[in-house]
Design a protein around this motif. Structure first.
Motif, PDB file in Angstrom:
ATOM      1  N   LYS A 176      75.313 -27.917  66.425  1.00 46.55           N
ATOM      2  CA  LYS A 176      75.608 -28.633  67.666  1.00 46.55           C
ATOM      3  C   LYS A 176      76.413 -29.898  67.406  1.00 46.55           C
ATOM      4  CE  LYS A 176      73.333 -31.472  71.166  1.00 46.55           C
ATOM      5  NZ  LYS A 176      72.041 -32.057  71.608  1.00 46.55           N
ATOM      6  N   ASN A 177      76.094 -30.567  66.301  1.00 48.80           N
ATOM      7  CA  ASN A 177      76.752 -31.837  65.987  1.00 48.80           C
ATOM      8  C   ASN A 177      77.955 -31.678  65.054  1.00 48.80           C
ATOM      9  OD1 ASN A 177      75.085 -34.248  67.179  1.00 48.80           O
ATOM     10  ND2 ASN A 177      73.557 -32.773  66.476  1.00 48.80           N
ATOM     11  N   GLY A 178      78.296 -30.444  64.734  1.00 47.98           N
ATOM     12  CA  GLY A 178      79.481 -30.192  63.926  1.00 47.98           C
ATOM     13  C   GLY A 178      79.278 -30.374  62.435  1.00 47.98           C
ATOM     14  N   TYR A 179      78.039 -30.255  61.978  1.00 47.70           N
ATOM     15  CA  TYR A 179      77.737 -30.428  60.567  1.00 47.70           C
ATOM     16  C   TYR A 179      77.292 -29.106  59.936  1.00 47.70           C
ATOM     17  CZ  TYR A 179      77.796 -35.429  61.643  1.00 47.70           C
ATOM     18  OH  TYR A 179      78.168 -36.682  62.038  1.00 47.70           O
ATOM     19  N   GLU A 180      77.369 -29.051  58.605  1.00 48.81           N
ATOM     20  CA  GLU A 180      77.003 -27.834  57.906  1.00 48.81           C
ATOM     21  C   GLU A 180      75.541 -27.865  57.485  1.00 48.81           C
ATOM     22  OE1 GLU A 180      78.430 -24.979  54.167  1.00 48.81           O
ATOM     23  OE2 GLU A 180      79.596 -26.774  54.686  1.00 48.81           O
ATOM     24  N   PHE A 181      74.844 -26.788  57.776  1.00 49.09           N
ATOM     25  CA  PHE A 181      73.466 -26.612  57.338  1.00 49.09           C
ATOM     26  C   PHE A 181      73.490 -25.851  56.024  1.00 49.09           C
ATOM     27  CE2 PHE A 181      69.678 -23.904  57.119  1.00 49.09           C
ATOM     28  CZ  PHE A 181      68.656 -24.818  57.340  1.00 49.09           C
ATOM     29  N   ILE A 182      72.774 -26.348  55.016  1.00 48.25           N
ATOM     30  CA  ILE A 182      72.780 -25.696  53.711  1.00 48.25           C
ATOM     31  C   ILE A 182      71.363 -25.385  53.252  1.00 48.25           C
ATOM     32  CG2 ILE A 182      74.979 -26.715  53.011  1.00 48.25           C
ATOM     33  CD1 ILE A 182      73.394 -28.684  51.253  1.00 48.25           C
ATOM     34  N   ASN A 183      71.223 -24.244  52.606  1.00 49.61           N
ATOM     35  CA  ASN A 183      69.952 -23.851  52.001  1.00 49.61           C
ATOM     36  C   ASN A 183      70.190 -23.778  50.496  1.00 49.61           C
ATOM     37  OD1 ASN A 183      67.739 -22.389  50.917  1.00 49.61           O
ATOM     38  ND2 ASN A 183      67.317 -21.496  52.927  1.00 49.61           N
ATOM     39  N   VAL A 184      69.600 -24.714  49.757  1.00 45.68           N
ATOM     40  CA  VAL A 184      69.800 -24.801  48.306  1.00 45.68           C
ATOM     41  C   VAL A 184      68.501 -24.485  47.567  1.00 45.68           C
ATOM     42  CG1 VAL A 184      71.767 -26.356  48.396  1.00 45.68           C
ATOM     43  CG2 VAL A 184      69.461 -27.316  48.452  1.00 45.68           C
ATOM     44  N   ASN A 185      67.736 -23.550  48.139  1.00 47.35           N
ATOM     45  CA  ASN A 185      66.408 -23.249  47.616  1.00 47.35           C
ATOM     46  C   ASN A 185      66.350 -22.034  46.707  1.00 47.35           C
ATOM     47  OD1 ASN A 185      65.685 -25.358  49.284  1.00 47.35           O
ATOM     48  ND2 ASN A 185      64.819 -24.058  50.885  1.00 47.35           N
ATOM     49  N   ALA A 186      67.483 -21.395  46.457  1.00 47.35           N
ATOM     50  CA  ALA A 186      67.472 -20.189  45.626  1.00 47.35           C
ATOM     51  C   ALA A 186      66.879 -20.489  44.251  1.00 47.35           C
ATOM     52  CB  ALA A 186      68.893 -19.648  45.470  1.00 47.35           C
ATOM     53  N   GLY A 187      65.938 -19.652  43.814  1.00 50.59           N
ATOM     54  CA  GLY A 187      65.325 -19.819  42.499  1.00 50.59           C
ATOM     55  C   GLY A 187      64.059 -20.648  42.490  1.00 50.59           C
ATOM     56  N   LEU A 188      63.656 -21.179  43.645  1.00 48.41           N
ATOM     57  CA  LEU A 188      62.469 -22.029  43.696  1.00 48.41           C
ATOM     58  C   LEU A 188      61.181 -21.260  43.937  1.00 48.41           C
ATOM     59  CD1 LEU A 188      63.733 -25.062  45.854  1.00 48.41           C
ATOM     60  CD2 LEU A 188      63.515 -24.946  43.356  1.00 48.41           C
ATOM     61  N   THR A 189      61.293 -20.043  44.451  1.00 49.47           N
ATOM     62  CA  THR A 189      60.093 -19.340  44.890  1.00 49.47           C
ATOM     63  C   THR A 189      59.667 -18.210  43.949  1.00 49.47           C
ATOM     64  OG1 THR A 189      61.447 -17.904  46.291  1.00 49.47           O
ATOM     65  CG2 THR A 189      60.485 -19.851  47.312  1.00 49.47           C
ATOM     66  N   ASP A 190      58.384 -17.885  44.021  1.00 45.06           N
ATOM     67  CA  ASP A 190      57.859 -16.749  43.270  1.00 45.06           C
ATOM     68  C   ASP A 190      57.998 -15.481  44.116  1.00 45.06           C
ATOM     69  OD1 ASP A 190      55.787 -16.794  45.160  1.00 45.06           O
ATOM     70  OD2 ASP A 190      54.385 -17.818  43.815  1.00 45.06           O
ATOM     71  N   SER A 191      57.433 -14.384  43.654  1.00 49.53           N
ATOM     72  CA  SER A 191      57.582 -13.105  44.346  1.00 49.53           C
ATOM     73  C   SER A 191      56.915 -13.087  45.717  1.00 49.53           C
ATOM     74  CB  SER A 191      57.007 -11.972  43.487  1.00 49.53           C
ATOM     75  OG  SER A 191      55.629 -12.207  43.213  1.00 49.53           O
ATOM     76  N   SER A 192      56.015 -14.047  45.961  1.00 44.49           N
ATOM     77  CA  SER A 192      55.331 -14.133  47.256  1.00 44.49           C
ATOM     78  C   SER A 192      55.987 -15.134  48.202  1.00 44.49           C
ATOM     79  CB  SER A 192      53.860 -14.505  47.054  1.00 44.49           C
ATOM     80  OG  SER A 192      53.186 -13.526  46.285  1.00 44.49           O
ATOM     81  N   GLY A 193      57.058 -15.758  47.739  1.00 46.75           N
ATOM     82  CA  GLY A 193      57.755 -16.719  48.583  1.00 46.75           C
ATOM     83  C   GLY A 193      57.221 -18.130  48.502  1.00 46.75           C
ATOM     84  N   ASN A 194      56.278 -18.365  47.577  1.00 48.04           N
ATOM     85  CA  ASN A 194      55.735 -19.710  47.392  1.00 48.04           C
ATOM     86  C   ASN A 194      56.543 -20.474  46.347  1.00 48.04           C
ATOM     87  OD1 ASN A 194      53.324 -19.465  49.107  1.00 48.04           O
ATOM     88  ND2 ASN A 194      52.670 -17.952  47.590  1.00 48.04           N
TER      89      ASN A 194
END
Length: 226
Positions: free
Chosen positions: A179-197
């Motif tokens: 809405k405000n013209g900014y980029e949303f980023i997800n930099v979480n790759a590699g942080l979680t175990d097989s259960s998503g924790n």
């Protein structure tokens, strides 16, 4: 959404004093800080990100200085009250913002939390129209492993915190960024175990990461830092 900010937290005097002290330290540092650099801003999840240390010790290939202005226990309302010290005094050319996890954890009503976040982005857009802003997805947490805390402490910390709540909030924050013209980023790759924790070896309490966790985040962020 209304731009009015409302506080729903009942912070202990010790935490409030710490927040005031660190913001005072930042205000002094801002007086000699170089304008137009890169800013990391948010709550404890940003405060304990050792990005300044990483930049000193590693060759990140950047021609800009990274300043960290994170403050523990900070909510969106807190950030709105201190925008000058935490953002505008530095006039950064690039901002990475991670704020709102405490709103979720403190059970701040969603409409209030999102309205505050929207106002933060609007103020940045108005006062820093040429600044690039990256709105960050919330990090995963780990509520299942034992980190040595008492059951009462665990229950208090995670009463209103979960990966499901974080994911739902991230989706709404992504819309605010767009809405405000900014980029949303997800930099979480590699942080979680097989259960998503959040992987146990990357955190000291399930909610906050150790430096090895932030090393992974930094690697994911590098393309945005350049």
């Amino acid at each position: 959404m209304s731009g009015k900010t409302v506080k729903f937290t009942n912070m202990s005097p010790d935490i409030t004093k710490f927040q005031n002290d660190i913001r005072a330290k930042y205000a002094i540092a801002n007086q000699t800080a170089k304008k137009g650099q890169i800013l990391f801003v948010g709550s404890s999840l940003m405060e304990i990100f050792p990005i300044e240390k990483f930049q000193q010790e590693q060759d990140l290939g950047l021609d800009k200085i990274i300043y960290n202005r994170g403050v523990r226990a900070t909510t969106t309302a807190d950030l709105l009250e201190h925008m000058d010290t935490l953002i505008f005094d530095l006039a950064p050319s690039k901002i990475f913002i991670n704020i709102g996890s405490n709103d979720i954890g403190f059970n701040v009503p969603e409409n209030v939390f999102l309205a505050n976040y929207d106002t933060i982005l609007q103020q940045i857009k108005e006062k820093l129209p040429d600044t690039v802003v990256y709105v960050m997805a919330y990090y995963p947490i780990n509520t299942v492993d034992d980190f040595g805390e008492k059951e009462s402490e665990h229950n208090q910390l995670y009463e209103h915190r979960s990966n499901e709540l974080n994911a739902a909030a991230s989706a709404k924050v992504e819309k605010l960024a767009q809405k405000n013209g900014y980029e949303f980023i997800n930099v979480n790759a590699g942080l979680t175990d097989s259960s998503g924790n959040l992987r146990k070896e990357l955190t000291f309490d399930g909610a906050h990461m150790l430096p090895n966790g932030y090393e992974i985040v930094l690697e994911n962020m590098k393309r945005y830092l350049e």
